[in-house]
Scaffold this active site. Structure first.
Site, PDB file in Angstrom:
ATOM      1  N   HIS A   1      57.532  65.791  43.581  1.00 45.92           N
ATOM      2  CA  HIS A   1      57.324  66.719  42.472  1.00 45.92           C
ATOM      3  C   HIS A   1      58.003  68.038  42.772  1.00 45.92           C
ATOM      4  CE1 HIS A   1      55.377  69.044  39.315  1.00 45.92           C
ATOM      5  NE2 HIS A   1      55.236  67.874  38.730  1.00 45.92           N
TER       6      HIS A   1
ATOM      7  N   ASP B   1      52.595  59.937  37.389  1.00 47.00           N
ATOM      8  CA  ASP B   1      53.058  58.647  36.895  1.00 47.00           C
ATOM      9  C   ASP B   1      52.706  57.490  37.819  1.00 47.00           C
ATOM     10  OD1 ASP B   1      54.350  59.505  34.494  1.00 47.00           O
ATOM     11  OD2 ASP B   1      55.755  60.547  35.787  1.00 47.00           O
TER      12      ASP B   1
END
Ligand code: COA
Length: 379
Positions: free
Chosen positions: A265, A316
C-alpha cells in the site's frame, strides 16, 4: 539541461507520492486506522450501516432515526433502473468485463437524466442518490441477463445490501448475510485521495458533471493496481489451489519479479485496518461456506509475504475470499467495490465543487527540442 527541460526542473514525485493535492474533511488515514468524518472505520463497521455511512460522507453527520428513514426512502425510490433503460441495456454485449458494462450503463443513464450536466448542489445530490442507489442494481442485472434470466426488480423499502444480494441471487438473503455484506460496503465506501477519488475530483474540477466524474472513477478503479486487485487475488488463490502450494507459488512468482495481488500500500505501512476486519470475516465466512482452505491459503500467504517482503495485505486481499464465501461471482468483485466506493466518489465531487480550482500539474519534458519539419519526401 536544455532550455525546455530547465522550465520543469523541480523535483518529480512519481505517482504523486507524498503530494497533498487538496483539503478534505471526508476521510483520513490516521496512523493505523481510517476515519470517515472523524469516526474510526472499526466503530462504523460495528455500529453503522451503509446508508448511515453514505449520509455521513455526503451530509457530514450520522443521521438521526428520522433522517435515516427519510434518506433510505430517497435511495429506495431510485434503486430500480428507469424503464426506458431496459431496451438499450438488454441490447449491450454481455460477454464483456462487468466493469466495462457498468461504465457503459452509467454513460447510458446520464443520457436519460435531465440533470446530467447541472452542477448545483441540489441537482448534484439528486444524481448522487440515483447513481449510488443504482450501481448494485446494474451489476446484479448484468449477471442475471448474462445467465439467461430476467433482471430481478429491487424492493424500494430494503437496504442496498439486501437488494444487491436479492437481485443477484434471486432469493431473499439471510439477515446475517446482509449484515456481512453491509459491513463490506461500509469498509469500501471511501479512502482519502485514492486513485479513483482523485480521478473523480480531476474530472469535476473542470466543471464536468457528476456522471462524467463517476465514469472517470469507474475506469480508474478497474485497474489491477487499484480495485481490480480483489478479482486478481481470488484468481491467484484459485491458481494456488491448496495451502502446500503457497510456498512454491511465491518462490516462482517473486522469482519472476511478479507482484502478489492484495499486498502493499502506498500509505499504510503498519497494516490496513480494513484488512484486519475482513480477515476475521474471511475466517468465519469461508468456514461457514465450506471453503475454509481459501482462508488457510490467505493467512499463509500473509505470513510468508511478511517474512519475505515485509509486506502487508490491503483491503483487496481478504475481501476476495469474503466475496467468494458470500456467493458473489469473481468478475463482479470490482463492480461490488464500485457499488460502495461510489458513495465516496460523490462526496469528493461535492466537496470539489465547493472550493474548486482546476487540477493542472506539469510534466517534465525530456524529449528533443528545436527540431525542424522537413518536407515529407525528405524524412
Ligand atoms: N508484490 C510484490 N512486490 C511488491 C508489491 C506486491 N504486491 N507491491 C509493491 N511491491 C514492490 C515493488 O516491486 C517495488 O519494489 P522495488 O522497489 O524493488 O522495485 C516496491 O515494492 C515498491 O512498489 P511501488 O510500486 O513503488 O509501490 P506503490 O506505492 O507505487 O504501489 C501498490 C502501491 C498498492 C499499487 C502496490 O503495492 C501493488 O501493486 N500492489 C498489488 C496490487 C494491489 O493489491 N492493489 C490494491 C491496492 S489497495
Amino acid at each position: 539541461m536544455s532550455e525546455a527541460t530547465k522550465e520543469y526542473a523541480g523535483a518529480i514525485d512519481r505517482g504523486l507520492e507524498g503530494v497533498v493535492a487538496c483539503s478534505t474533511s471526508i476521510s483520513a488515514i490516521a496512523g493505523t486506522t481510517l476515519l470517515y468524518r472523524g469516526y474510526t472505520i472499526e466503530d462504523l463497521a460495528e455500529n453503522a450501516g451503509f446508508e448511515e455511512v453514505i449520509h455521513l460522507l455526503w451530509l457530514g453527520h450520522l443521521p438521526t432515526r428520522a433522517e435515516l428513514g427519510a434518506f433510505r426512502e430517497t435511495l429506495g425510490a431510485s434503486v430500480a433502473l428507469p424503464p426506458e433503460a431496459f431496451p438499450w441495456l438488454l441490447g449491450l454485449p454481455k460477454q464483456v468485463h462487468p466493469m466495462d458494462f457498468l461504465h457503459a450503463v452509467v454513460a447510458g443513464l446520464s443520457l436519460h437524466d435531465p440533470d446530467a450536466n447541472q452542477l448545483s448542489p441540489e441537482r448534484t445530490l439528486r444524481k448522487a442518490v440515483r447513481l449510488t442507489a443504482r450501481i448494485g442494481t446494474i451489476v446484479a442485472a448484468y449477471h442475471r441477463v448474462r445467465s439467461g434470466q430476467w433482471p430481478q426488480q429491487p424492493e424500494p423499502d430494503q437496504t442496498l445490501a439486501w437488494n444487491f444480494l436479492y437481485s443477484l441471487l434471486g432469493s431473499e438473503p439471510s439477515p446475517q448475510k446482509v449484515r456481512d455484506f453491509d459491513v463490506c460496503l461500509v469498509l469500501h465506501a471511501d479512502h482519502e485521495l485514492n486513485a479513483s477519488a482523485f480521478s473523480a475530483r480531476v474530472t469535476s474540477s473542470t466543471l464536468s458533471g457528476l456522471y462524467s466524474s463517476v465514469m472517470a472513477a469507474i475506469g480508474t478503479l478497474k485497474g489491477s493496481l487499484h480495485g481490480g486487485a480483489n478479482e486478481a487475488v481470488l484468481r491467484m488463490l484459485d491458481e494456488i489451489g491448496s495451502p502446500e502450494r503457497v510456498d512454491p507459488y511465491l518462490d516462482r512468482s517473486l522469482g519472476e519479479g511478479r507482484r502478489i495481488m492484495g499486498f502493499g500500500h502506498r500509505v499504510y505501512k503498519e497494516g490496513d485496518p480494513r484488512a484486519r476486519i475482513l480477515k476475521q470475516m474471511s475466517e468465519r465466512l469461508t468456514r461457514e461456506a465450506g471453503v475454509p482452505e481459501l482462508y488457510t491459503m490467505s493467512a499463509l500467504l500473509e505470513e510468508r509475504m511478511a517474512e519475505r517482503k515485509g509486506m502487508i495485505p490491503n483491503v483487496d486481499f481478504y475481501s476476495a475470499s469474503v466475496y467468494r464465501a458470500l456467493g458473489i461471482p469473481v468478475d463482479l468483485f470490482t463492480p461490488v467495490f464500485a457499488m460502495s466506493r461510489v458513495a465516496g466518489w460523490c462526496a469528493h465531487v461535492m466537496e470539489q465543487y465547493q472550493d474548486n480550482r482546476i487540477y493542472r500539474p506539469r510534466g517534465r519534458y525530456v524529449g528533443p527540442t528545436r527540431l525542424k519539419v522537413l518536407p515529407i519526401d525528405q524524412r
